[in-house]
Design a protein around this motif. Structure first.
Motif, short mmCIF file in Angstrom:
data_model
loop_
_atom_site.label_atom_id
_atom_site.label_comp_id
_atom_site.label_asym_id
_atom_site.label_seq_id
_atom_site.Cartn_x
_atom_site.Cartn_y
_atom_site.Cartn_z
N TYR A 118 1.08 -1.27 -0.31
CA TYR A 118 0.09 0.04 0.13
C TYR A 118 1.34 1.15 0.09
O TYR A 118 2.03 1.21 0.77
CB TYR A 118 -0.90 -0.14 1.51
N ALA A 119 0.76 2.80 -0.70
CA ALA A 119 0.96 3.45 -0.57
C ALA A 119 0.58 4.48 -0.98
O ALA A 119 -0.87 4.32 -1.59
CB ALA A 119 2.07 3.98 -1.55
N SER A 120 -0.23 5.68 -0.36
CA SER A 120 -1.23 6.64 0.09
C SER A 120 -0.55 7.53 -1.75
O SER A 120 0.09 7.55 -2.32
CB SER A 120 -0.79 7.95 1.33
N LEU A 121 -1.89 8.00 -1.87
CA LEU A 121 -1.56 8.57 -3.24
C LEU A 121 -1.31 9.50 -3.39
O LEU A 121 -0.22 10.46 -4.15
CB LEU A 121 -3.01 8.69 -4.10
N ASP A 122 -0.91 9.57 -2.16
CA ASP A 122 0.01 11.65 -2.08
C ASP A 122 1.41 10.98 -2.35
O ASP A 122 1.88 12.01 -2.27
CB ASP A 122 -0.31 12.04 -0.39
N GLU A 123 1.70 9.96 -2.01
CA GLU A 123 3.26 9.39 -2.33
C GLU A 123 3.27 8.78 -4.05
O GLU A 123 3.91 8.46 -4.74
CB GLU A 123 3.83 8.38 -1.58
N TYR A 124 2.39 9.82 -4.53
CA TYR A 124 2.26 8.90 -6.27
C TYR A 124 3.73 9.16 -6.97
O TYR A 124 3.71 8.03 -7.66
CB TYR A 124 0.96 9.48 -6.78
N LYS A 125 4.35 10.05 -6.92
CA LYS A 125 5.29 10.61 -7.89
C LYS A 125 6.56 9.55 -7.27
O LYS A 125 7.48 9.30 -8.51
CB LYS A 125 6.10 11.86 -7.14
N GLU A 126 6.77 9.30 -5.84
CA GLU A 126 7.71 8.15 -5.16
C GLU A 126 7.36 7.53 -5.44
O GLU A 126 8.45 6.05 -5.60
CB GLU A 126 7.70 8.96 -3.55
N LYS A 127 6.34 6.52 -4.86
CA LYS A 127 6.39 5.49 -4.69
C LYS A 127 5.51 4.50 -5.85
O LYS A 127 5.72 3.20 -6.10
CB LYS A 127 5.59 5.08 -3.64
N TYR A 128 4.26 5.48 -6.86
CA TYR A 128 3.94 4.50 -7.82
C TYR A 128 5.18 4.08 -9.20
O TYR A 128 5.37 5.14 -9.60
CB TYR A 128 2.12 4.72 -8.33
N ARG A 129 4.51 3.29 -9.67
CA ARG A 129 5.84 3.36 -10.62
C ARG A 129 4.27 2.19 -12.19
O ARG A 129 4.06 1.53 -11.92
CB ARG A 129 6.60 2.55 -10.78
N GLY A 130 5.34 2.91 -13.53
CA GLY A 130 4.54 2.25 -14.41
C GLY A 130 5.56 0.60 -14.67
O GLY A 130 6.24 0.55 -14.49
N MET A 131 5.33 -0.07 -15.75
CA MET A 131 6.51 -1.20 -16.50
C MET A 131 6.36 -1.63 -16.98
O MET A 131 4.96 -1.47 -17.72
CB MET A 131 5.53 -2.37 -14.99
N ILE A 132 6.78 -2.11 -17.71
CA ILE A 132 6.73 -3.19 -18.93
C ILE A 132 7.70 -4.61 -19.03
O ILE A 132 8.73 -4.58 -18.13
CB ILE A 132 7.22 -2.11 -20.44
N THR A 133 6.47 -5.45 -19.43
CA THR A 133 7.68 -6.76 -18.85
C THR A 133 7.44 -8.20 -20.26
O THR A 133 7.30 -7.25 -21.05
CB THR A 133 6.37 -8.08 -17.94
N PHE A 134 8.99 -8.11 -20.16
CA PHE A 134 9.77 -8.86 -21.29
C PHE A 134 9.54 -10.57 -21.44
O PHE A 134 10.14 -11.07 -19.97
CB PHE A 134 10.91 -8.18 -21.95
N TRP A 135 8.56 -11.39 -21.84
CA TRP A 135 8.53 -12.24 -20.64
C TRP A 135 9.26 -13.64 -22.22
O TRP A 135 8.83 -13.16 -23.59
CB TRP A 135 7.11 -13.10 -20.84
N LYS A 136 10.18 -14.15 -21.40
CA LYS A 136 11.17 -14.82 -22.74
C LYS A 136 10.36 -16.58 -22.85
O LYS A 136 9.82 -16.84 -22.42
CB LYS A 136 11.68 -15.43 -22.06
N PHE A 137 9.92 -16.42 -24.28
CA PHE A 137 8.81 -17.33 -24.97
C PHE A 137 10.01 -18.64 -25.46
O PHE A 137 11.42 -18.70 -26.29
CB PHE A 137 7.99 -16.87 -26.10
#
Ligand code: K7E
Ligand code: CUA
Length: 666
Positions: free
Chosen positions: A209-228
């Motif tokens: 959990y992280a408060s939305l007040d900490e959005y900039k510091e604690k929230y992140r986007g991602m991209i995942t590369f799955w090996k096939f």
């Protein structure tokens, strides 16, 4: 006017006349004589109120009985969680593949094996029974569909599934360990080494959990590369990794090909870092995430990312390998390119050199030149860095052109004639425009110019042209995947089907032509891909009797006829049963209340289509056991009584007799 109508009629009658001639007198001897048309074309058309254009459209889509479609479309099933298989041009629904949602006809999610595949996709502690499929991706060899595998993402819980096109069954479901939200997947690299899953709604990647007040510091986007692993037909999770991205909402992605092979492109919106909360006086997301004129196209050097991963430069998050934003920035893996006004689709042209990006709130598509992007990165031609330190490439240095195509452009596909097709959501239309000089000269049209537009009904999201996103598009057909159908179909109550509209794009000198409407009544499809049917090499029956589709190998509990038996050891009862037209052996199964029952059923048929079912009341099982297949159910017989089981597939004249008694003594 009258003359012209008559001329059209004559042409239409000639087309249909030819069709009838082919059906009744054609090469297919079996059919000759069986099919006799009653009434002539003109009187049928008059009686049904069809105009000449209707007749031509009918002739272009009609596939006579016994004949097959030229193309097969794999469409997402939206929040049904499934995949649709549709013949093109007939638009006949061939199959609904059970993926993220149990599907009784296929016994998907009832047998031990299929339950285990579904269960592997559950986040810890929770059983999911739906998904939201968005982007099917056919496996590719050298950038061209090879017809072997299909991948699809679940936006609702960040999952990825692998479907083997030998039997059109789901073999693997993977839960992304660092996110509960994805969108920019699945897409594959040109030889399917990597299956891409881009994120969507940012969240703390450690699952805490992280408060939305900490959005900039604690929230992140991602991209995942799955090996096939193509040999095994499975994603190898411990050879896969992800990139930590700023908490912009990542959106669609596409893999580079040919000149841009080794690069990945990923859109984003909400670079404003809006966190909603209209009830607390903040701007609502729809406004908050649309304030800036530009968001960021993420340009990812996958080759470099793989090197860093292999060199052990990752950190573990939730047990999964992650390249941190800091590492990505330091090593130059990630660069941004400004992209206008709430971008949505990013589509790489067949030659790999241009990226077409549509802004939902911009009537233009913006075309970027990959060669220029690469140069800008090499020369560090950056206009700034974002607040996470990621370099932002100078917009003017890499834009090839912008083309005004219409309102609400979303997604773009291609044909072999140098045309691109962009869906226009707000305008309910598909725009056709020309690619660069090379093509325009051939057509005598201006390069990068709008040449045609066709109305669709209504509010198109994605569109799919035949092989229209690989290195070798086929043209001919395009399907517009419309979100709203409004007045197109008979009233079925307030929840309306979506509308797939088939469009003929074969006339490269003239206009596109609308051919057919197909209602989709099982969820909201997003993307689809259309493959040449002869590239698919599905099995007729399983290779051997006693086959496990989940392992794609022989099952240890598969039996031959004559090997049926029931074994008891203590409270464990194990049954090896065969199914063949029109009986199960054994037909009586006796257990005691509280026994642990393991029940293997093998369909010992070798005839194509001789599928048997297995429906067991109260205990809630239904299986589909195709010729050669073995499936197992396992449960505790916790209720005493008499439970008639029966074959749920109408397999023979004595199908009703294909039944038995499961007797549970108190
Ligand atoms: Cu535009 Cu999920 Cu690809 Cu829907 S997405 S339309
Ligand atoms: Cu087997 Cu019905």
């Amino acid at each position: 006017m009258r003359k012209q109508t008559m001329y059209k009629w004559a042409a239409a009658v000639a087309v249909l006349g030819l069709l009838i001639f082919m059906v009744t007198c054609g090469k297919n001897g079996e059919q000759a004589g069986q099919t006799t048309a009653s009434g002539d074309v003109q009187s049928v058309a008059e009686a049904r109120g069809l105009n000449p254009a209707d007749l031509v459209a009918a002739a272009k889509t009609y596939v006579p009985t016994g004949q097959h479609d030229e193309y097969v479309m794999f469409g997402s099933g939206g929040h049904s969680g499934q995949v649709l298989v549709i013949g093109v041009p007939s638009m006949r629904l061939l199959k609904v593949i059970g993926v993220f949602t149990p599907e009784p006809w296929q016994g998907w999610g009832y047998s031990k094996e299929t339950r285990a595949i579904l269960k592997a996709g559950n986040p810890a502690g929770k059983e999911l029974n739906w998904g939201d499929t968005h982007h099917p991706a056919l496996s590719e060899t050298e950038g061209d569909y090879d017809g072997e595998y299909l991948f699809i993402n679940d936006k609702a819980n960040a999952r990825v599934a692998v479907v083997d096109l030998k039997d059109f069954e789901t073999k693997q479901i993977i839960k992304n360990p660092i996110s509960l939200s994805d969108h920019g997947g699945t897409f594959v690299t040109p030889n399917t080494e990597w299956v891409i899953e881009g994120g969507q709604y940012a969240m703390p990647l450690n699952g805490e959990y992280a408060s939305l007040d900490e959005y900039k510091e604690k929230y992140r986007g991602m991209i995942t590369f799955w090996k096939f692993d193509r040999e095994k037909g499975r994603i190898v999770t411990d050879e896969s990794f992800a990139l930590e991205l700023p908490p912009y909402w990542q959106d669609l992605s596409d893999a580079g090909k040919l000149v841009s092979d080794g690069w990945i492109f990923l859109n984003s919106f909400n670079t404003e870092l809006s966190t909603g909360g209209v009830e607390e006086g903040n701007p609502p997301f729809e406004a908050g995430a649309s304030q800036r004129d530009m968001d960021y196209l993420h340009v990812i050097n996958l080759e470099k990312a793989v090197e860093l991963y292999e060199a052990g430069k990752t950190t573990k998050v939730g047990g999964f390998d992650l390249l941190s934003l800091e590492t990505l920035t330091e090593e130059g893996v990630l660069n941004f390119v400004p992209e206008p006004k709430s971008p949505h689709g990013v589509d790489v042209t067949p030659d790999g050199n241009f990226l077409v990006i549509s802004g939902k709130l911009d009537p233009h598509v913006t075309v970027y030149n990959f060669t220029k992007i690469k140069e800008a990165i090499e020369n560090e031609n950056f206009e700034t860095r974002d607040e996470y330190g990621v370099p932002v490439i100078n917009f003017d240095a890499v834009v090839e052109t912008q083309i005004e195509v219409g309102l609400g452009p979303l997604h773009t596909q291609f044909d072999p004639n140098g045309f691109a097709y962009t869906s226009l959501f707000l305008e309910s239309a598909v725009a056709r425009w020309t690619l660069g000089e090379e093509w325009s000269d051939k057509h005598g049209k201006e390069p990068w110019s709008l040449v045609d537009k066709i109305s669709v009904h209504y509010n198109v999201g994605h569109l799919a042209a035949a092989e229209g996103d690989n290195v070798n598009p086929d043209g001919k057909y395009l399907v517009s995947l419309n979100k709203w159908s409004v007045d197109r179909f008979t009233n079925v109550g307030p929840l309306l089907p979506q509308n797939f509209q088939l469009i003929d794009i074969s006339d490269t000198k003239g206009n596109m032509q609308l051919l057919y409407d197909m209602p989709i009544g099982i969820g909201e499809p997003h993307y689809a891909q259309i493959i040449k049917a002869d590239k698919l090499k599905g099995w007729d029956v399983y290779p051997e009797i006693g086959w496990s589709p989940g392992k794609q190998a022989k099952d240890a509990n598969g039996i031959q006829p004559g090997q049926e038996q029931v074994k008891r050891s203590g409270k464990n009862v194990e049954i090896w049963m065969s199914a063949i037209r029109s009986h199960y052996t054994p037909e009586r199964v006796n257990v005691k209340k509280g026994d642990h029952v393991t029940w293997h059923i093998t369909n010992v048929e070798r005839a194509k289509d001789a599928t048997h079912g297995f429906g067991l009341p109260y205990y809630n099982y239904n299986l589909s056991i195709e010729p050669g297949e073995t499936q197992t159910v396992e449960f505790v017989a916790d209720k005493a009584g008499v439970f008639p089981f029966y074959c749920t597939e109408f397999c023979s004249a004595l199908h009703l007799e294909m039944a038995g008694y499961f007797l549970v003594q108190p």
